[in-house]
Motif scaffolding. Structure first.
Motif, mmCIF file in Angstrom:
data_model
loop_
_atom_site.group_PDB
_atom_site.id
_atom_site.type_symbol
_atom_site.label_atom_id
_atom_site.label_comp_id
_atom_site.label_asym_id
_atom_site.label_seq_id
_atom_site.Cartn_x
_atom_site.Cartn_y
_atom_site.Cartn_z
ATOM 1 N N ARG A 125 0.831 -1.208 0.000
ATOM 2 C CA ARG A 125 0.000 0.000 0.000
ATOM 3 C C ARG A 125 0.862 1.253 0.000
ATOM 4 O O ARG A 125 0.594 2.214 -0.731
ATOM 5 C CB ARG A 125 -0.931 0.027 1.221
ATOM 6 C CG ARG A 125 -2.038 -1.010 1.210
ATOM 7 C CD ARG A 125 -2.885 -0.887 2.479
ATOM 8 N NE ARG A 125 -3.684 0.325 2.476
ATOM 9 C CZ ARG A 125 -3.986 1.020 3.573
ATOM 10 N NH1 ARG A 125 -3.550 0.632 4.763
ATOM 11 N NH2 ARG A 125 -4.730 2.108 3.490
ATOM 12 N N GLU A 126 1.891 1.231 0.816
ATOM 13 C CA GLU A 126 2.792 2.390 0.897
ATOM 14 C C GLU A 126 3.502 2.613 -0.434
ATOM 15 O O GLU A 126 3.660 3.748 -0.895
ATOM 16 C CB GLU A 126 3.816 2.153 2.017
ATOM 17 C CG GLU A 126 4.595 3.386 2.440
ATOM 18 C CD GLU A 126 3.724 4.403 3.154
ATOM 19 O OE1 GLU A 126 3.822 5.600 2.795
ATOM 20 O OE2 GLU A 126 2.943 4.023 4.039
ATOM 21 N N LEU A 127 3.923 1.513 -1.051
ATOM 22 C CA LEU A 127 4.621 1.588 -2.337
ATOM 23 C C LEU A 127 3.687 2.143 -3.419
ATOM 24 O O LEU A 127 4.078 3.027 -4.200
ATOM 25 C CB LEU A 127 5.117 0.197 -2.721
ATOM 26 C CG LEU A 127 6.096 0.084 -3.892
ATOM 27 C CD1 LEU A 127 7.337 0.932 -3.660
ATOM 28 C CD2 LEU A 127 6.483 -1.381 -4.100
ATOM 29 N N ALA A 128 2.459 1.633 -3.456
ATOM 30 C CA ALA A 128 1.486 2.105 -4.444
ATOM 31 C C ALA A 128 1.178 3.585 -4.252
ATOM 32 O O ALA A 128 1.088 4.344 -5.228
ATOM 33 C CB ALA A 128 0.197 1.293 -4.342
ATOM 34 N N SER A 129 1.043 3.995 -3.002
ATOM 35 C CA SER A 129 0.781 5.398 -2.696
ATOM 36 C C SER A 129 1.927 6.286 -3.175
ATOM 37 O O SER A 129 1.706 7.360 -3.751
ATOM 38 C CB SER A 129 0.580 5.571 -1.186
ATOM 39 O OG SER A 129 0.378 6.926 -0.852
ATOM 40 N N GLY A 130 3.156 5.820 -2.970
ATOM 41 C CA GLY A 130 4.327 6.578 -3.404
ATOM 42 C C GLY A 130 4.418 6.692 -4.919
ATOM 43 O O GLY A 130 4.753 7.754 -5.456
#
Length: 456
Positions: A46-51
């Motif tokens: 999720r963090e990677l996708a958000s970034g």
């Protein structure tokens, strides 16, 4: 224009259906949780996708130009549309150039947003939605009520009656297997007769100039492979930088949407087949304006999984049509006021601000915070009802004075406990229209807490 609350009131007249709708969507939410918990590093994904999405929104112009260049080098014809009207005109021009009169379309919320179907139908073009849920609502002459489960508001018995009327099926008491088979026969003919296939775009890859469409029924592939002309409609925000990023979003999308490990078909389109033509229409339609709003720009990161709708207690019990917008639910309540604040001014208030939507969002959009921000803007910019303003002003005064709050608390508890029922459950008590107050206890929370603390 009816507010969300008024439309929700209409939906809530059928209590049995509301309960069924609520239960069905919560079941999908539970499937999402199970799927997410089985992925090691889910929060990291999720963090990677958000970034990745944040990077895209900060460099959108660069990525769009890169995508156009690579798509054209692949033999794809690229068109740009600033709004829905331009998009529809471009589609019609392509159809006219190819002497097309029959179109099959896989699910695309952008074409719903642009109202493409009624536009083409007014020009004498037959447009058939080939996603089963979309076809159901199309036959019923209704828009989708959910972005992933477009016919979630209909029971299988209602679909049975609808198919009898439009497809000539036999009564089956809502037998899903029979209804699905009949729909397959009906749609197979439409695929074979179609001149042009229209699809949406889930992800467009700047690095390659290709794009991906995710379906569970294979209807996108069926339409594209049987038609000589493929038109893809794409919002400017659908870009991702590199092909290697695709795996991040495909792992998140289906699990967040329906609890599946992956969509059944993740169809990659990079160039037209020999002798065929492929067009892609890149559409703005208010997205650039939303990008310019610092507090709301991250809403463009949405990958249209519908997870926020499945978890939202308001959406589940008010139905998709209560939002009167292409994208309903929490994410739609952020996007719609940006398109027309006056028309959609009630939507940001259709939320408990519980934060559940933010917690399930696969790209970590701070949905409930943006809803709260829209409330502040709307309250300042639009005239509010006198009763609402007065109540909020009095409430603010009470909450700012602890002693006054305590005295009023004692008074209200006494009234609720001893006053006649007709006074407690009057027209002023909207809560009491469909609910009973819990039993009123003596004392308040502070007194209970101190007593508990003293008793060790």
């Amino acid at each position: 224009m009816m507010s969300h609350a008024k439309r929700a009131e209409i939906f809530n007249k059928n209590e049995a259906k509301v309960n069924w709708h609520d239960k069905a969507l919560w079941y999908v939410r539970e499937k999402r949780d199970t799927a997410a918990h089985h992925v090691k590093g889910w929060e990291y994904l999720r963090e990677l996708a958000s970034g990745i999405k944040a990077n895209v929104l900060s460099n959108l112009d660069t990525y769009l130009v890169e995508f156009e260049k690579n798509a054209q080098s692949n033999g794809i014809e690229v068109h740009w549309a600033s709004n829905a009207e331009e998009h529809n005109k471009i589609v019609y021009k392509i159809l006219t150039q190819n002497k097309a009169s029959k179109v099959v379309k896989s699910k695309s919320m952008l074409t719903e947003e642009c109202h493409l179907n009624p536009y083409l139908e007014s020009k004498g073009i037959e447009v058939i939605d080939t996603d089963l849920g979309e076809r159901i609502v199309q036959l019923a002459k209704e828009p989708p009520s959910h972005i992933v489960l477009p016919a979630i508001h209909k029971t299988k018995e209602e679909i049975d009656v609808l198919f009898q009327e439009h497809l000539g099926t036999k009564p089956s008491n809502g037998d899903p297997q029979y209804l699905t088979n009949e729909a397959r026969k009906h749609l197979r003919d439409k695929f074979l007769q179609a001149d042009v296939a229209i699809t949406g775009v889930n992800f467009a890859i700047a690095e390659t100039g290709g794009f991906v469409v995710c379906t569970n029924e294979g209807n996108s592939d069926m339409g594209v492979h049987l038609s000589k002309v493929h038109i893809a409609s794409m919002g400017i925000e659908k870009i991702i930088p590199k092909e290697e990023h695709l795996g991040v979003f495909l792992r998140l999308l289906a699990r967040s949407a329906t609890g599946q490990p992956i969509t059944t078909y993740s169809s990659h389109y990079n160039k037209p087949a020999q002798g065929n033509v492929m067009h892609i229409i890149i559409v703005d339609n208010g997205r650039t304006e939303q990008l310019s709003r610092e507090d709301f720009r991250s809403s463009l990161s949405c990958i249209r999984c519908g997870a926020c709708m499945n978890t939202c207690p308001i959406y589940r019990r008010s139905g998709g049509y209560s939002y009167n917008a292409t994208i309903p639910g929490p994410i739609g309540s952020i996007l719609s006021p940006g398109m027309d604040m006056k028309k959609h001014s009630s939507l940001p208030f259709a939320s408990t601000l519980c934060g559940s939507c933010t917690n399930v969002c696969p790209v970590k959009i701070n949905i409930h915070e943006q809803l709260y921000k829209w409330r502040q803007i709307i309250t300042k910019e639009q005239k509010q009802p006198l009763v609402k303003k007065t109540i909020l002003k009095i409430t603010g005064m009470v909450l700012a004075k602890p002693k006054l709050y305590a005295v009023l608390g004692i008074s209200i508890r006494w009234v609720l406990k001893y006053a006649p029922r007709f006074m407690v459950y009057s027209k002023l008590n909207a809560w009491g229209k469909s609910r009973e107050f819990p039993e009123i206890e003596n004392g308040n929370f502070d007194q209970w807490y101190k007593k508990r603390k003293n008793n060790g």
